[in-house]
Design a protein around this motif. Structure first.
Motif, PDB file in Angstrom:
ATOM      1  N   GLY A   1     -88.895  50.786  28.970  1.00  0.00           N
ATOM      2  CA  GLY A   1     -88.895  52.032  29.729  1.00  0.00           C
ATOM      3  C   GLY A   1     -87.744  52.883  29.296  1.00  0.00           C
ATOM      4  O   GLY A   1     -87.172  52.683  28.226  1.00  0.00           O
ATOM      5  N   LYS A   2     -87.429  53.850  30.129  1.00  0.00           N
ATOM      6  CA  LYS A   2     -86.294  54.712  29.785  1.00  0.00           C
ATOM      7  C   LYS A   2     -85.596  55.169  31.057  1.00  0.00           C
ATOM      8  O   LYS A   2     -86.130  55.053  32.163  1.00  0.00           O
ATOM      9  N   LEU A   3     -84.399  55.672  30.847  1.00  0.00           N
ATOM     10  CA  LEU A   3     -83.627  56.198  31.957  1.00  0.00           C
ATOM     11  C   LEU A   3     -83.838  57.697  31.999  1.00  0.00           C
ATOM     12  O   LEU A   3     -83.631  58.381  31.006  1.00  0.00           O
ATOM     13  N   GLN A   4     -84.258  58.145  33.140  1.00  0.00           N
ATOM     14  CA  GLN A   4     -84.477  59.580  33.265  1.00  0.00           C
ATOM     15  C   GLN A   4     -83.397  60.176  34.157  1.00  0.00           C
ATOM     16  O   GLN A   4     -83.094  59.652  35.228  1.00  0.00           O
ATOM     17  N   LEU A   5     -82.802  61.269  33.688  1.00  0.00           N
ATOM     18  CA  LEU A   5     -81.797  61.965  34.484  1.00  0.00           C
ATOM     19  C   LEU A   5     -82.390  63.279  34.972  1.00  0.00           C
ATOM     20  O   LEU A   5     -83.006  64.006  34.209  1.00  0.00           O
ATOM     21  N   THR A   6     -82.206  63.543  36.246  1.00  0.00           N
ATOM     22  CA  THR A   6     -82.761  64.754  36.832  1.00  0.00           C
ATOM     23  C   THR A   6     -81.663  65.478  37.588  1.00  0.00           C
ATOM     24  O   THR A   6     -80.867  64.858  38.290  1.00  0.00           O
ATOM     25  N   GLN A   7     -81.641  66.791  37.423  1.00  0.00           N
ATOM     26  CA  GLN A   7     -80.704  67.611  38.177  1.00  0.00           C
ATOM     27  C   GLN A   7     -81.467  68.831  38.657  1.00  0.00           C
ATOM     28  O   GLN A   7     -82.133  69.490  37.858  1.00  0.00           O
ATOM     29  N   ASN A   8     -81.359  69.124  39.947  1.00  0.00           N
ATOM     30  CA  ASN A   8     -82.079  70.275  40.492  1.00  0.00           C
ATOM     31  C   ASN A   8     -83.565  70.209  40.169  1.00  0.00           C
ATOM     32  O   ASN A   8     -84.172  71.219  39.823  1.00  0.00           O
ATOM     33  N   ASN A   9     -84.121  69.040  40.228  1.00  0.00           N
ATOM     34  CA  ASN A   9     -85.547  68.835  39.928  1.00  0.00           C
ATOM     35  C   ASN A   9     -85.904  69.137  38.488  1.00  0.00           C
ATOM     36  O   ASN A   9     -87.064  69.356  38.164  1.00  0.00           O
ATOM     37  N   GLU A  10     -84.908  69.207  37.642  1.00  0.00           N
ATOM     38  CA  GLU A  10     -85.175  69.467  36.234  1.00  0.00           C
ATOM     39  C   GLU A  10     -84.759  68.238  35.431  1.00  0.00           C
ATOM     40  O   GLU A  10     -83.641  67.750  35.572  1.00  0.00           O
ATOM     41  N   VAL A  11     -85.662  67.775  34.603  1.00  0.00           N
ATOM     42  CA  VAL A  11     -85.361  66.592  33.800  1.00  0.00           C
ATOM     43  C   VAL A  11     -84.417  66.989  32.669  1.00  0.00           C
ATOM     44  O   VAL A  11     -84.645  67.975  31.973  1.00  0.00           O
ATOM     45  N   LEU A  12     -83.340  66.228  32.523  1.00  0.00           N
ATOM     46  CA  LEU A  12     -82.355  66.531  31.486  1.00  0.00           C
ATOM     47  C   LEU A  12     -82.746  65.814  30.210  1.00  0.00           C
ATOM     48  O   LEU A  12     -82.921  64.603  30.192  1.00  0.00           O
ATOM     49  N   LEU A  13     -82.893  66.580  29.149  1.00  0.00           N
ATOM     50  CA  LEU A  13     -83.316  65.988  27.886  1.00  0.00           C
ATOM     51  C   LEU A  13     -82.140  65.791  26.948  1.00  0.00           C
ATOM     52  O   LEU A  13     -82.156  64.913  26.098  1.00  0.00           O
ATOM     53  N   GLY A  14     -81.123  66.586  27.098  1.00  0.00           N
ATOM     54  CA  GLY A  14     -79.985  66.501  26.188  1.00  0.00           C
ATOM     55  C   GLY A  14     -78.960  65.490  26.652  1.00  0.00           C
ATOM     56  O   GLY A  14     -79.235  64.611  27.453  1.00  0.00           O
ATOM     57  N   LYS A  15     -77.756  65.645  26.136  1.00  0.00           N
ATOM     58  CA  LYS A  15     -76.703  64.700  26.474  1.00  0.00           C
ATOM     59  C   LYS A  15     -75.680  65.318  27.402  1.00  0.00           C
ATOM     60  O   LYS A  15     -74.547  64.859  27.468  1.00  0.00           O
ATOM     61  N   TYR A  16     -76.054  66.386  28.111  1.00  0.00           N
ATOM     62  CA  TYR A  16     -75.107  67.009  29.019  1.00  0.00           C
ATOM     63  C   TYR A  16     -75.633  67.022  30.442  1.00  0.00           C
ATOM     64  O   TYR A  16     -76.818  67.185  30.664  1.00  0.00           O
ATOM     65  N   VAL A  17     -74.695  66.856  31.383  1.00  0.00           N
ATOM     66  CA  VAL A  17     -75.057  67.020  32.787  1.00  0.00           C
ATOM     67  C   VAL A  17     -74.131  68.080  33.363  1.00  0.00           C
ATOM     68  O   VAL A  17     -73.014  68.275  32.884  1.00  0.00           O
ATOM     69  N   SER A  18     -74.620  68.752  34.385  1.00  0.00           N
ATOM     70  CA  SER A  18     -73.809  69.781  35.018  1.00  0.00           C
ATOM     71  C   SER A  18     -72.886  69.137  36.043  1.00  0.00           C
ATOM     72  O   SER A  18     -73.293  68.266  36.807  1.00  0.00           O
ATOM     73  N   SER A  19     -71.650  69.616  36.054  1.00  0.00           N
ATOM     74  CA  SER A  19     -70.698  69.044  37.003  1.00  0.00           C
ATOM     75  C   SER A  19     -70.941  69.568  38.414  1.00  0.00           C
ATOM     76  O   SER A  19     -70.354  69.085  39.363  1.00  0.00           O
ATOM     77  N   ALA A  20     -71.813  70.560  38.541  1.00  0.00           N
ATOM     78  CA  ALA A  20     -71.980  71.213  39.842  1.00  0.00           C
ATOM     79  C   ALA A  20     -72.995  70.525  40.753  1.00  0.00           C
ATOM     80  O   ALA A  20     -72.980  70.753  41.950  1.00  0.00           O
ATOM     81  N   PHE A  21     -73.865  69.725  40.192  1.00  0.00           N
ATOM     82  CA  PHE A  21     -74.922  69.140  41.014  1.00  0.00           C
ATOM     83  C   PHE A  21     -74.991  67.632  40.816  1.00  0.00           C
ATOM     84  O   PHE A  21     -74.661  67.138  39.739  1.00  0.00           O
ATOM     85  N   PRO A  22     -75.448  66.926  41.835  1.00  0.00           N
ATOM     86  CA  PRO A  22     -75.606  65.481  41.660  1.00  0.00           C
ATOM     87  C   PRO A  22     -76.730  65.170  40.664  1.00  0.00           C
ATOM     88  O   PRO A  22     -77.666  65.947  40.520  1.00  0.00           O
TER      89      PRO A  22
END
Ligand SMILES: *[C@@H]1O[C@H](CO)[C@@H](O)[C@H](O)[C@H]1NC(C)=O
Ligand SMILES: *[C@@H]1O[C@H](CO)[C@@H](O)[C@H](O)[C@H]1NC(C)=O
Ligand SMILES: *[C@@H]1O[C@H](CO)[C@@H](O)[C@H](O)[C@H]1NC(C)=O
Ligand SMILES: *[C@@H]1O[C@H](CO)[C@@H](O)[C@H](O)[C@H]1NC(C)=O
Ligand SMILES: *[C@@H]1O[C@H](CO)[C@@H](O)[C@H](O)[C@H]1NC(C)=O
Ligand SMILES: *[C@@H]1O[C@H](CO)[C@@H](O)[C@H](O)[C@H]1NC(C)=O
Ligand SMILES: *[C@@H]1O[C@H](CO)[C@@H](O)[C@H](O)[C@H]1NC(C)=O
Ligand SMILES: *[C@@H]1O[C@H](CO)[C@@H](O)[C@H](O)[C@H]1NC(C)=O
Ligand SMILES: *[C@@H]1O[C@H](CO)[C@@H](O)[C@H](O)[C@H]1NC(C)=O
Length: 498
Positions: free
Chosen positions: A126-147
């Motif tokens: 499987g894979k690990l999916q990262l989501t922020q603001n209901n948007e799936v993150l595809l790159g290697k960055y996350v926003s510091s503003a949202f969980p």
């Protein structure tokens, strides 16, 4: 008649010979041992989906060979094989083949075949999916503003397998080698407020097959299940149960796993064996409990501050002929990409504006100028698009270019009107002043002794008056009183001497 028949036979054979059959074979592997692999065969005849009656002969190359034959009138056939997690089916690559025969009148004729390599794995896929603001993150960055919502997404076949067999499915979460807890729904939420920091997230999925006597996590909300005898995966709340030291003496492998992760060094409890790559143990691994199924997923990312607080300063309101000069500033993590779109008139930005065409400018600092000369005097909207790795902002600025001639016309009107007004005001003032001081004028007029003076002027001849004045001068001269103002010019008395 006979000839005709022969022709038909020939055509038929010809067609048999030239038709090109092709079978496309796919599978949903890799699949965890114990799971079911689904194979799909799709038959094409000259590139089009084939029609007719077919026989699909399936075969795999495992030690205990599986084989199956399906007769079908469809051009698509599926085969599902379950590979038990025992010594007969070690993890690794396997091969499957399908042969297709087509039915003609009395018998099947071989048409085509295909082979495919598939894989059985020791661990869950499987894979690990990262989501922020209901948007799936595809790159290697996350926003510091949202969980960030982290979720393990198992492949369908693997999830199906443990759904049907496991009595407990728990996911242990680690961020930068720190254990954060366990969840039963594959998800975990955390914020990364520190900017420009690299993080490594690891998730360990452990599927256990013990009888249903397993301890439920502490915050269990007993859901009323209508069929209590069904041994489903442990129904728990979605909250993360924090690890407690009281479980240290337990022999449960899951808890051992947790401990090993919390303590980055060998603590004797877990023999380190290289059969299972494990979280944060220096090059370490965990000897897995062979009665459980594991899945380890990891992902690295960097937290970045989103673009925010755009400020635009400058001459929004400019006469025609002037150059618009704006200064744009914002905050966030570099690198910044920006561009602008200029619309005539007032334009409502949609937020969909992009910097695809033309390509954006880039900068390490979010501070850049916008300079522009506008031809037509009217309103313009400049949509400023700024984005970085984690956020995008579209900021509209309304610019008004006005016609300079308008100002000249204005002065032509204003100056005469103002002058007239001033004149009127002056007249009114004058009249008012006169009215106010009228009585004084009258009094002063009454004071004049015209009669006397006039008689003086009338009765005296020029000579007499000259005499008078000279005698006056001489009379005054010897006795100038201090109260008498200086006569000007001072030489006057002497002048009269002559
Ligand atoms: C593995 O499972 C299959 C199917 O249940 C069985 O036929 C086979 O004997 C098993 N092999 C071993 C080594 O237990
Ligand atoms: C597995 O079970 C979960 C919940 O119990 C369900 O949401 C999911 O759809 C199931 N997945 C499969 C492949 O059956
Ligand atoms: C659950 O129990 C009922 C009777 O108590 C039985 O009819 C049913 O088949 C059971 N279901 C399963 C999945 O064991
Ligand atoms: C834990 O396992 C060891 C052997 O692996 C056994 O000797 C010990 O009694 C077990 N302890 C408990 C609490 O089950
Ligand atoms: C580690 O793995 C080896 C084989 O790879 C095995 O012989 C050994 O017993 C294992 N050690 C432990 C502690 O499980
Ligand atoms: C871990 O592995 C790396 C190379 O993969 C090696 O350089 C390092 O010495 C190893 N550390 C330990 C503690 O074994
Ligand atoms: C953005 O502006 C608001 C208020 O103007 C301020 O509270 C906030 O700290 C600013 N954001 C940043 C990242 O400086
Ligand atoms: C912009 O939006 C406002 C209200 O949202 C609307 O009244 C106005 O007509 C819109 N203007 C354009 C040009 O779409
Ligand atoms: C923005 O783009 C999305 C997807 O491309 C589209 O669904 C949406 O309607 C667009 N919104 C506007 C306001 O154009």
């Amino acid at each position: 008649m006979h000839v005709k028949f022969c022709v038909i036979i020939l055509l038929f054979k010809f067609r048999l010979a030239i038709s090109y059959y092709h079978v496309k074979l796919t599978s949903d592997s890799p699949t965890v041992r114990g799971g079911t692999v689904h194979f799909v065969a799709e038959l094409f005849e000259d590139g089009e989906p084939a029609s007719g009656k077919f026989k699909y002969i399936w075969l795999d190359n495992s030690i205990l060979i599986h084989t199956e034959t399906h007769e079908s009138e469809s051009n698509v056939d599926t085969w599902s094989v379950t590979y038990p997690a025992n010594a007969s089916f070690p993890p690794g690559p396997y091969e499957v083949q399908v042969a297709v025969e087509k039915y003609y009148v009395l018998f099947y004729i071989h048409k085509t075949s295909q082979r495919l390599i598939f894989e059985l794995t020791e661990h869950l896929n499987g894979k690990l999916q990262l989501t922020q603001n209901n948007e799936v993150l595809l790159g290697k960055y996350v926003s510091s503003a949202f969980p960030v919502v982290h979720k393990v997404e198992l492949t369908k076949s693997d999830e199906e397998y443990i759904n049907h067999t496991a009595t407990s499915i728990l996911t242990y979460w680690f961020v930068d080698c720190v254990y954060y807890g366990v969840s039963a729904d594959y998800t975990f939420t955390l914020s990364y407020p520190e900017i420009n920091k690299k993080h490594k997230l690891e998730a360990l999925v452990v599927a256990g097959y013990e009888p249903i006597t397993t301890v439920a996590p502490p915050t269990t909300t007993t859901t009323t299940t209508p069929t209590p005898n069904v041994t489903t995966a442990v129904p728990t709340s979605t909250t993360i149960a924090p690890i407690t030291s009281t479980t240290a003496s337990s022999n449960s492998t899951g808890i051992k796993v947790k401990r090993s992760a919390v303590l980055p060094s060998h603590n004797g409890i877990l023999p380190v064996n290289n059969s299972f790559p494990f979280v944060c143990l220096s090059n370490g691994s965990v000897a897995p409990d062979t009665k459980k199924t594991y899945g380890l997923f990891s992902r690295k990312f960097i937290s970045k501050a989103p673009v925010s607080n755009i400020t635009v300063t400058g001459n929004y309101w400019l006469p025609k002929g002037d150059v618009l000069s704006l200064k744009v500033k914002c905050q966030g993590s570099s690198q910044f990409y920006y561009c602008k779109h200029i619309f005539e008139g007032v334009y409502n930005v949609t937020g969909n504006e992009t910097c695809d065409v033309p390509p954006p400018d880039t900068s390490d600092e979010c501070e850049f100028p916008i300079k522009r000369y506008f031809q037509k005097p009217q309103k313009y909207t400049i949509a400023i698009v700024i984005y970085n790795d984690v956020a995008k902002i579209v900021s509209p600025v309304t610019v008004t270019v006005y016609e300079v001639a308008h100002q000249a016309q204005l002065s032509v009107i204003v100056v005469p009107v103002a002058s007239s007004l001033i004149a009127v005001v002056l007249i009114i003032f004058g009249v008012a002043y006169y009215v106010q001081n009228r009585s004084r004028f009258i009094v002063e007029v009454a004071d004049f002794n015209f009669g006397q003076q006039c008689s003086d002027l009338e009765y005296k001849t020029f000579r007499e008056r000259l005499y008078d004045s000279i005698s006056n001068a001489f009379l005054r001269a010897p006795s100038p009183s201090s109260s008498e103002p200086n006569v000007w010019p001072p030489g006057r008395k002497y002048g009269s001497l002559t």
